[in-house]
Design a protein around this motif. Sequence first.
Motif, mmCIF file in Angstrom:
data_model
loop_
_atom_site.group_PDB
_atom_site.id
_atom_site.type_symbol
_atom_site.label_atom_id
_atom_site.label_comp_id
_atom_site.label_asym_id
_atom_site.label_seq_id
_atom_site.Cartn_x
_atom_site.Cartn_y
_atom_site.Cartn_z
ATOM 1 N N LYS A 61 0.827 -1.199 0.000
ATOM 2 C CA LYS A 61 0.000 0.000 0.000
ATOM 3 C C LYS A 61 0.861 1.248 0.000
ATOM 4 C CE LYS A 61 -4.461 0.137 1.632
ATOM 5 N NZ LYS A 61 -5.400 0.442 2.660
ATOM 6 N N HIS A 62 0.377 2.273 -0.669
ATOM 7 C CA HIS A 62 1.066 3.556 -0.717
ATOM 8 C C HIS A 62 1.040 4.178 0.675
ATOM 9 C CE1 HIS A 62 2.024 7.642 -1.713
ATOM 10 N NE2 HIS A 62 2.231 7.310 -2.957
ATOM 11 N N GLN A 63 2.120 4.798 1.082
ATOM 12 C CA GLN A 63 2.225 5.370 2.420
ATOM 13 C C GLN A 63 1.660 6.776 2.509
ATOM 14 O OE1 GLN A 63 3.413 3.410 4.955
ATOM 15 N NE2 GLN A 63 3.345 1.899 3.336
ATOM 16 N N GLY A 64 1.138 7.306 1.412
ATOM 17 C CA GLY A 64 0.583 8.645 1.446
ATOM 18 C C GLY A 64 1.594 9.726 1.135
ATOM 19 N N SER A 65 2.837 9.355 0.876
ATOM 20 C CA SER A 65 3.863 10.333 0.546
ATOM 21 C C SER A 65 3.746 10.708 -0.917
ATOM 22 C CB SER A 65 5.257 9.765 0.802
ATOM 23 O OG SER A 65 5.411 9.439 2.148
ATOM 24 N N THR A 66 4.101 11.951 -1.205
ATOM 25 C CA THR A 66 4.102 12.393 -2.591
ATOM 26 C C THR A 66 5.444 13.030 -2.883
ATOM 27 O OG1 THR A 66 3.156 14.511 -1.963
ATOM 28 C CG2 THR A 66 1.615 12.797 -2.679
ATOM 29 N N ALA A 67 5.932 12.833 -4.077
ATOM 30 C CA ALA A 67 7.201 13.432 -4.476
ATOM 31 C C ALA A 67 6.908 14.681 -5.290
ATOM 32 C CB ALA A 67 8.018 12.444 -5.287
ATOM 33 N N GLY A 68 7.717 15.697 -5.116
ATOM 34 C CA GLY A 68 7.527 16.912 -5.891
ATOM 35 C C GLY A 68 8.778 17.755 -5.846
ATOM 36 N N ALA A 69 9.197 18.288 -6.979
ATOM 37 C CA ALA A 69 10.345 19.186 -7.103
ATOM 38 C C ALA A 69 11.607 18.589 -6.479
ATOM 39 C CB ALA A 69 10.031 20.540 -6.478
ATOM 40 N N GLY A 70 11.751 17.275 -6.586
ATOM 41 C CA GLY A 70 12.975 16.640 -6.136
ATOM 42 C C GLY A 70 13.022 16.336 -4.654
ATOM 43 N N THR A 71 12.027 16.785 -3.901
ATOM 44 C CA THR A 71 11.998 16.490 -2.468
ATOM 45 C C THR A 71 10.776 15.636 -2.170
ATOM 46 O OG1 THR A 71 10.734 18.473 -1.946
ATOM 47 C CG2 THR A 71 13.128 18.668 -1.863
ATOM 48 N N GLU A 72 10.957 14.708 -1.261
ATOM 49 C CA GLU A 72 9.847 13.846 -0.905
ATOM 50 C C GLU A 72 9.137 14.423 0.302
ATOM 51 O OE1 GLU A 72 9.012 9.193 0.094
ATOM 52 O OE2 GLU A 72 10.474 9.817 -1.386
ATOM 53 N N LYS A 73 7.835 14.564 0.179
ATOM 54 C CA LYS A 73 7.042 15.058 1.294
ATOM 55 C C LYS A 73 6.569 13.866 2.091
ATOM 56 C CE LYS A 73 5.977 19.287 -0.811
ATOM 57 N NZ LYS A 73 5.462 20.551 -0.549
ATOM 58 N N LYS A 74 6.654 13.991 3.407
ATOM 59 C CA LYS A 74 6.297 12.874 4.275
ATOM 60 C C LYS A 74 5.135 13.269 5.167
ATOM 61 C CE LYS A 74 10.593 10.454 4.375
ATOM 62 N NZ LYS A 74 10.529 9.222 3.757
ATOM 63 N N ASN A 75 4.333 12.265 5.488
ATOM 64 C CA ASN A 75 3.283 12.460 6.463
ATOM 65 C C ASN A 75 3.918 12.819 7.798
ATOM 66 O OD1 ASN A 75 0.792 11.708 5.013
ATOM 67 N ND2 ASN A 75 1.834 9.746 4.783
ATOM 68 N N LYS A 76 3.278 13.726 8.530
ATOM 69 C CA LYS A 76 3.768 14.127 9.846
ATOM 70 C C LYS A 76 3.143 13.221 10.904
ATOM 71 C CE LYS A 76 6.133 17.814 8.577
ATOM 72 N NZ LYS A 76 6.674 17.499 7.296
ATOM 73 N N SER A 77 3.975 12.581 11.693
ATOM 74 C CA SER A 77 3.547 11.608 12.699
ATOM 75 C C SER A 77 3.121 12.278 13.996
ATOM 76 C CB SER A 77 4.692 10.651 13.017
ATOM 77 O OG SER A 77 5.074 9.932 11.880
ATOM 78 N N SER A 78 2.304 11.561 14.766
ATOM 79 C CA SER A 78 2.001 11.947 16.136
ATOM 80 C C SER A 78 3.089 11.379 17.037
ATOM 81 C CB SER A 78 0.642 11.382 16.563
ATOM 82 O OG SER A 78 0.490 11.494 17.969
ATOM 83 N N GLN A 79 3.561 12.192 17.975
ATOM 84 C CA GLN A 79 4.578 11.734 18.923
ATOM 85 C C GLN A 79 3.985 10.746 19.934
ATOM 86 O OE1 GLN A 79 7.917 12.599 18.617
ATOM 87 N NE2 GLN A 79 7.096 13.382 16.701
ATOM 88 N N LEU A 80 2.659 10.733 20.066
ATOM 89 C CA LEU A 80 2.006 9.869 21.048
ATOM 90 C C LEU A 80 1.702 8.477 20.508
ATOM 91 C CD1 LEU A 80 -0.480 12.417 22.645
ATOM 92 C CD2 LEU A 80 1.835 11.815 23.382
ATOM 93 N N LEU A 81 1.808 8.315 19.199
ATOM 94 C CA LEU A 81 1.546 7.012 18.586
ATOM 95 C C LEU A 81 2.865 6.318 18.269
ATOM 96 C CD1 LEU A 81 -1.270 7.981 16.030
ATOM 97 C CD2 LEU A 81 -1.548 6.931 18.294
ATOM 98 N N SER A 82 2.836 5.004 18.273
ATOM 99 C CA SER A 82 4.021 4.243 17.868
ATOM 100 C C SER A 82 4.224 4.400 16.358
ATOM 101 C CB SER A 82 3.835 2.762 18.203
ATOM 102 O OG SER A 82 2.831 2.190 17.373
#
Length: 149
Positions: free
Chosen positions: A2-23
Amino acid sequence: MKHQGSTAGAGTEKKNKSSQLLSHEENQQVFNLLDRKCMSMCTAVVQLYVTDAPAHSHWVKRYTGALCFVKDSGKKSYYCRLFCLMRHEMVWEQEMYDTIQIQRTRPYLLNFEGQDGIVALNFASEEEAESFHRVSTLTVANRIKRREA
């Protein structure tokens, strides 16, 4: 896979921002529930309360889960989406319109007028509440500026 929800654009990969309270596994579970054209700009653990209709005089606790402030590129809009980790599904959604007024009434509490009444987000962490408020209000304000330019 499954896709992790990340998208690539302009040479940089954007990542989902995690919650510090979740594993790491719980964050990944949430991100796997996002559509492939979606990215979580902020993730937090919250309780969702709404006012009861029609008087809107009492708060009703609806859900507890992982709340994401989502950029949905497919729909060209932003949403608050709440996911239940036990049920492995989205349980609530609110589009973040340009006119939405998000108020931080307590260090751990945000509220705004939603489609079905007043919504209160009770955050498990004051830091996540502050981050969520900053990201959501700046994103809505920047979208308004871009449309007016």
